[in-house]
Design an enzyme around this catalytic site. Structure first.
Site, PDB file in Angstrom:
ATOM      1  CD  GLN A  65     -20.124  -6.818   0.992  1.00  0.00           C
ATOM      2  OE1 GLN A  65     -20.741  -7.516   1.425  1.00  0.00           O
ATOM      3  NE2 GLN A  65     -18.909  -6.478   1.707  1.00  0.00           N
ATOM      4  CG  HIS A 110     -19.523 -11.765   1.526  1.00  0.00           C
ATOM      5  ND1 HIS A 110     -19.010 -12.714   2.280  1.00  0.00           N
ATOM      6  CD2 HIS A 110     -19.150 -10.636   1.443  1.00  0.00           C
ATOM      7  CE1 HIS A 110     -18.645 -11.719   3.275  1.00  0.00           C
ATOM      8  NE2 HIS A 110     -18.799 -10.542   2.881  1.00  0.00           N
ATOM      9  CD  GLU A 112     -25.117  -7.012   4.351  1.00  0.00           C
ATOM     10  OE1 GLU A 112     -24.790  -7.434   3.054  1.00  0.00           O
ATOM     11  OE2 GLU A 112     -24.825  -7.844   5.268  1.00  0.00           O
ATOM     12  CG  HIS A 113     -22.243  -3.601   3.926  1.00  0.00           C
ATOM     13  ND1 HIS A 113     -22.521  -4.927   3.287  1.00  0.00           N
ATOM     14  CD2 HIS A 113     -21.803  -3.980   5.102  1.00  0.00           C
ATOM     15  CE1 HIS A 113     -22.205  -5.809   4.197  1.00  0.00           C
ATOM     16  NE2 HIS A 113     -21.769  -5.053   5.280  1.00  0.00           N
ATOM     17  CG  ASP A 152     -17.447  -7.003   6.582  1.00  0.00           C
ATOM     18  OD1 ASP A 152     -18.567  -6.414   6.967  1.00  0.00           O
ATOM     19  OD2 ASP A 152     -16.820  -7.483   5.505  1.00  0.00           O
ATOM     20  CG  HIS A 201     -62.189  -5.161  30.772  1.00  0.00           C
ATOM     21  ND1 HIS A 201     -62.601  -6.227  30.311  1.00  0.00           N
ATOM     22  CD2 HIS A 201     -60.905  -5.058  30.357  1.00  0.00           C
ATOM     23  CE1 HIS A 201     -61.454  -6.833  29.685  1.00  0.00           C
ATOM     24  NE2 HIS A 201     -60.452  -6.048  29.722  1.00  0.00           N
TER      25      HIS A 201
END
Lengths: 429, 429
Positions: free
Chosen positions: B259, B262, B327-328, B361, B420
């Protein structure tokens, strides 16, 4: 109401007119709202209390910002017995319908040792905003709280602006308690939204904010989106009735007016294949206008956004309904269920002449928080899905990974992500 | 990587550090982006083409803005055979997993003539944004298109910025075609988002925009939210590994780095109950850093946002993981499935030592578009749910409405909505 022939041009003009009501258009207050949001984010309670004094004319402090058990007990004493009884009946139906929306974690597996799935978790804490002012709707309190409770949300906090005397609307307090709220705070406007999004010393930070509000509330919700989740931004109410010559004009007219009474921005539209029905509906409307209490609002709403469209065929009428994507859609035609199968865009669909929209507003069980202003093309009614979230589950055995590991390494290498490749590689060195 | 004892203060500091990466924080470009969005909204193609020339250095016009069949054929010739083959294998798994997410319309009825339910309808048209530049990921193209296709979306259009020469990345074109895109346009940045949201002469208006992008794209998506739906706004990538003394330090290290590579904003965090593991992981990282290609990015990412937290107990470690809401999340512990039951907040959960994040992924099937930056507390992985919407269905017979009609009238009257009330009343006069 004006009667217009449904044609490409009339449809497009109507769509443009309706979309002009979008709250997404009101850019002018953005700076003001952003300033309020940032100030509350930074100065927390201090700013929140100062804005409450400024905008609501009410002095609150750490000690009295949260509604007490005594205040709730007092509300129960004040509230009409009849209202309490009908709230309890409605709650049975609202809970039952939302229980049917519950989602369950699932997985699938195969014998090589692969297990994939989705884990469902309720949100931890949710904020429900309830507007103050003239339009106080206990039914909305039920509709916002129940789906969160059914989803399993741990804590539901509510904020609503206090009166100048620090008092809250008793019907709102009672509805909130009956629906299962945990804590209620005296705060309104953009400052309440900011407090819920970022937390203050008194008001806890939430994961999601739901509930309608004025333009300040709507803009504040948009500003905090991403820091927390929000529901869709509510616009003015709408009804579209799809009817043919079999419809009862008196019912159609009454139902159109039931939405038009909400406010001057509300929109009531009849799309019909029958000119005779159109004329008859107009006549009924005239009669009702003489006796209905809110006729001034209704008249303005009909003048601004009321339309009767005459379509050559039911197919054309359905296409127009899909284009307009109304919040509420009533179908009063022959074979109404067959017509329903062709409806792509609507918040809620009411089928048949006894399924009038107020039935859904108060009682049947489905949520009355619905996408407005054409957003039914991509948004859904508020429901249990809004209060849960999903986590993917991935579990592979060595046996399962082995035969595919070179493919994965290749894909990673092709994207130039060599540390990704390495993560697979080390497992097979 | 720095090793810190997990305490209330270290956890809070880390959370604050991580949240600073939020794309919701970058306010400075807002005015610029809003101007681009408004200009494209007003001047349509003319503005879109002008911005494309200005920002991408490429002249496009009505005739060449849409990618042709010839251009796609050319891309197939250029693209690596190996990549095409692995794309096709991955697609089988991605489709299979998303097929399991399909939602079905449902209803429930009772014999008095009540029918209530939810109708599921796919969105009509969806826009997929694919960024250009250095980080071109065909896998992301698959992950954004497949769930829309499985949901039954009628038309999927994609936009991605052209190179200066008007050429598109062949891997992206091929991935899009394989995943089932309908039309591809040469447009990028905020101008592409505006074109998708409002439509131009060349690019059709869509109902929802998904796909990652830079800060201009993220802000433009936020600006058009409400006019269309958007996916959640993607932040920098993250991994959190939850491990005890049974974990293989080499695997843990490799996964953290996968990760970190990235970008410099990415975050890699190990939370462990074992100091020995922490030390061993750090040693493995040093070894990997000598050989990995993207070590400059990795080093900066680890310096900025890499942390090893030592927890006293697995319960504390799990609490930190839930707080960070990564996230992961990889679980490499004894009884990993039991640990998983305690995880509330994570985009995707990888269980066991062979379930490494790159498997997810590229290949396993679950979506790799996941909530980042703590938003896993309220957002979910991209999936079929993002491309459908619901309409409530309400149908009551006269027999069903009769016994409750007075209750509904009472509720409406209590809220002061007398039109109504009238809508129910006319059915029983």
């Amino acid at each position: 109401m004006r009667i217009v022939k449904l044609e490409e041009s009339s449809r497009r003009n109507l769509l443009e007119l309706l979309l002009k009501r979008s709250p997404s258009q009101y850019g002018t207050f953005t700076d003001k709202v952003n300033e309020i949001v940032e100030t509350v984010r930074e100065k927390r309670d201090e700013a929140l209390f100062a804005y409450t004094e400024k905008f609501d004319g009410c002095k609150v402090n750490k000690k009295n910002v949260q509604v007490t058990e005594e205040e709730i007990a007092e509300a129960y004493e004040k509230v009409d017995e009849e209202l309490l009884s009908v709230i309890r009946k409605a709650l049975v139906n609202i809970r039952a319908f939302h229980e049917k929306q519950r989602r369950y974690s699932w997985f699938d597996s195969d014998e090589s040792g692969i297990l994939l799935g989705q884990k469902i978790t309720p949100l931890n804490r949710v904020g429900v905003y309830v507007p103050g002012g003239k339009a106080v709707y206990p039914s909305s309190v039920l509709m916002n709280i129940v789906p969160a409770r059914v989803a399993g949300v741990k804590e539901i906090v509510m904020t609503t602006p206090p009166g100048k005397d620090g008092k809250m609307n008793p019907a709102v307090l009672v509805a909130a308690r009956e629906a299962g709220v945990d804590r209620i705070f005296k705060a309104g406007g953009a400052q309440a939204i900011a407090a819920l999004a970022f937390g203050t010393e008194s008001i806890p930070k939430v994961d999601k904010i739901v509930g309608p509000g004025n333009i300040f509330v709507a803009l504040a919700k948009k500003a905090v989106f991403g820091f927390v989740s929000i529901d869709s931004i509510a616009g003015p109410s709408e009804i579209l009735v799809l009817a043919d010559e079999t419809a009862n004009p008196r019912y159609v007219a009454a139902d159109l007016l039931s939405q038009a009474e909400h406010d001057e921005m509300a929109s009531a539209i009849l799309v019909t294949t029958s000119e005779a029905l159109a004329e008859a509906v107009n006549k009924e409307i005239e009669g009702f206008l003489e006796v209905l209490e809110r006729r001034e609002i209704i008249k303005k709403s009909l003048d601004n956004y009321g339309h009767i469209l005459i379509a050559d065929t039911m197919e054309d009428a359905i296409e127009a309904a899909n284009d307009i994507a109304s919040e509420h859609l009533e179908i009063m035609t022959k074979d109404a269920f067959t017509v329903m199968t062709k409806i792509k865009n609507a918040g809620a669909i009411f089928i048949g002449e006894h399924s009038c929209e107020p039935l859904g507003d108060y009682f049947a069980g489905p949520n009355h928080v619905l996408p407005t202003n054409g957003t039914a093309k991509f948004f859904s009614p508020l429901g249990v899905d809004d209060f849960i979230k999903k986590s993917s589950i991935v579990s592979y055995s060595r046996e399962a990974l082995e035969p595919v590991h070179e493919d994965i390494m290749r894909f990673a290498a092709q994207e130039g992500l060599t540390a990704h490749r390495n993560s697979i590689k080390v497992r097979f060195e």
